[in-house]
Design an enzyme around this catalytic site. Structure first.
Site, PDB file in Angstrom:
ATOM      1  N   ASN A 141       0.839  -1.260  -0.045  1.00 41.63           N
ATOM      2  CA  ASN A 141       0.035   0.003   0.005  1.00 41.63           C
ATOM      3  C   ASN A 141       0.904   1.333   0.098  1.00 41.63           C
ATOM      4  OD1 ASN A 141      -2.510  -1.412   0.182  1.00 41.63           O
ATOM      5  ND2 ASN A 141      -1.907  -1.974   2.405  1.00 41.63           N
ATOM      6  N   ARG A 187       0.609   4.373   0.554  1.00 43.56           N
ATOM      7  CA  ARG A 187      -0.166   5.519   0.994  1.00 43.56           C
ATOM      8  C   ARG A 187       0.100   5.540   2.587  1.00 43.56           C
ATOM      9  NH1 ARG A 187      -4.197   1.664   0.058  1.00 43.56           N
ATOM     10  NH2 ARG A 187      -4.861   1.128   2.156  1.00 43.56           N
TER      11      ARG A 187
END
Ligand code: MV4
Length: 502
Positions: free
Chosen positions: A290, A292
């Site tokens: 991920n 982020r």
């Protein structure tokens, strides 16, 4: 350092990022749609730019509107939060071209890790353990059959551009593979505009454990322990913990080093997360990255005593990481509950509406991240996450006890929330012992209430005691008052007390 940052998001995460900006002396700038005129993230920012109608594809998802808002407001950088444009490599590229700074990874790294097959290639090159299977997409059903026989059934077919469970098919035997291949491929085409699928060996009853990391622009990386994210419902996390009850120092170091090697191989910078599946023998396998800041980052912050938003901003502005790997230690235990405006008694149906009354828990070891307030109307247009209720304590057991106390202090009226679900969960003995996997919630919560069917003897005893207690109260109450109404609320409390007494 930046003077002002545009926050390209809404709700609790926009509030969280604005707080981080303030603490560093940076001016936070909000954006908002028609549906968010009265939202908390708009109220607490120094400036707020209107970016269009309520639907996110006409506001929060429009790259040009976000960049124009940053330019006209005089922001130096953009923080995308999570969701919306946060993992959109075209957006990252557009920000880079505009001369603004994205508080996140380079577009190139986002692109590499956005494709699940190229992410698997990178992880393999980095020497990290990867779920057995292919590192590129499948050309034919025949190839799928060959690979499946090599790695052994059951296998999973997954969308190369996917993630979050879409375009995924479990295949238990060779006879199912042809139809699964075409189903997965057309679902992938419809959802991600890319029909490519690849194959992985199926890991039975895994735990989902992820490593938080952060890197600066000088090639320094640090991992900040793991988060236990196995408690999910329909690929949505509901409760997260730091540390994981099954991770010891040795496993944490091995997973952390693997995660850093993967991020380094991708040319990664800023905060990111490497997801692993962990099997019942504690073998771990890279799943995906991920790129982020994640919803559940607060539990890592509580245990490592670092501020991830501060550090994201620092490294994006060109500073070196402010801490080394040796300085990161794990202190105590933290748990996050995602409080959604959903009705847990009615298949978690969204429950938008006005919050008529709100009493928020506080006291020792409580962190409450929210984008809502009393009197605010929860809009129908967006994710229904109302708040993240986090607790910290010296041990996991004390954190669970604290969570029970905190949930009892919490009152939301006017809409349904997932609070009753968590009140039941904290009394569950298997949960309390840390014995669960990614299938736990489906067994624990059935037909809008906690399932009393559980193969666990302690649980059965607790359930029998709870039932006896409910029957006793009900019959003695009926003796006094024949018109006694059924009260769901008091049933949870009763169940809770039985759990706490043990
Ligand atoms: C798997 C798996 C078992 N084996 N892959 C679900 C969402 C997507 N990100 C990956 N998922 C899974 N991939 C292999 N090879 C089981 C799941 C899975 C799962 C993973 C994490 C958390 C919850 C889950 C619930 C069901 C299935």
């Amino acid at each position: 350092m930046f003077k002002s940052i545009l926050i390209a998001n809404r709700g609790e995460i926009a509030v969280r990022i604005a707080r981080g900006c303030r603490e560093l002396g940076i001016s936070p700038i909000a954006v908002y749609s028609d549906a968010d005129r009265a939202s908390l993230h708009v109220r607490i920012a120094d400036k707020a730019i209107h970016i269009g109608p309520a639907p996110s594809n006409e506001s929060y998802l429009v790259i040009d509107k976000i960049i124009a808002a940053a330019k006209t407001s005089g922001a130096d950088a953009i923080h995308p939060g999570y969701g919306f444009l946060s993992e959109n490599a075209d957006f990252a590229e557009a920000v880079e071209r505009s001369g603004l700074v994205l508080i996140g990874p380079p577009a190139s790294a986002m692109k590499l890790m956005g494709s699940k097959t190229s992410a698997r290639q990178i992880a393999k090159q980095a020497g990290a353990p990867v779920v057995p299977g292919t590192v590129s997409s499948l050309d034919s059903v025949e190839q799928a059959e060959r690979v499946a026989c090599d790695v052994g059934f059951p296998v999973m077919l997954k969308a190369a551009s996917g993630g979050g469970g879409k375009g995924m098919r479990l295949v238990r035997s060779g006879s199912e593979i042809a139809s699964a291949f075409s189903l997965a491929s057309s679902e992938a085409a419809a959802s991600f505009n890319d029909p490519s699928v690849y194959i992985e060996k199926y890991i039975e009853s895994p735990r989902h454990i992820e490593i938080q990391l952060i890197g600066d622009s000088y090639g320094n990386f640090v991992y900040l322990g793991e988060r236990e994210c196995s408690l999910q419902r329909r690929h949505q996390k509901v409760l997260e913990e730091c540390p994981s009850p099954i991770v010891d120092d040795d496993l944490r170091r091995r997973m952390g080093e693997a995660a850093v090697n993967i991020a380094r191989a991708a040319g990664y910078q800023n905060a990111g997360t490497i997801e692993f599946l962990v099997d019942s023998d504690r073998n771990f396998y890279f799943l995906e990255m991920n790129t982020r800041l994640q919803v559940e980052h607060p539990v890592t912050e509580l245990v490592t005593r670092r501020d991830l938003v501060h550090e994201q901003i620092r490294v994006a502005s060109g500073a070196k990481l402010s801490f080394t790997q040796e300085e990161i230690t794990m202190n105590g235990a933290a748990i996050e509950c995602r409080i959604y405006a959903e009705d847990p008694h009615n298949n978690f149906m969204p429950s938008p509406g006005r919050i008529n009354r709100l009493e928020v828990p506080s006291g020792p070891g409580v962190r409450y991240d929210s984008g809502s307030y009393q009197g605010w109307e929860v809009p129908i247009y967006y994710d229904s996450l109302l708040a993240k209720l986090c607790v910290w304590a010296e041990t996991r057991e004390l954190a669970i006890n604290r969570l029970g106390r905190v949930l009892d202090e919490y009152t939301v009226e006017g809409i349904q929330t997932t609070i009753p679900f968590f009140r039941a969960l904290v009394t569950n003995e298997a949960f309390r012992r840390g014995e669960f996997d990614t299938g736990f919630i489906d067994h624990f919560w059935k037909n809008g209430e906690p399932s009393i069917r559980d193969n666990d003897s302690d649980n059965r005893i607790a359930d029998i005691a709870a039932i006896a207690s409910i029957l006793h109260t009900k019959t003695s109450k009926e003796r006094q008052d024949t018109a006694a109404p059924a009260q769901t609320e008091s049933r949870w409390k009763l169940y809770g007390r039985v759990g706490q007494r043990k």
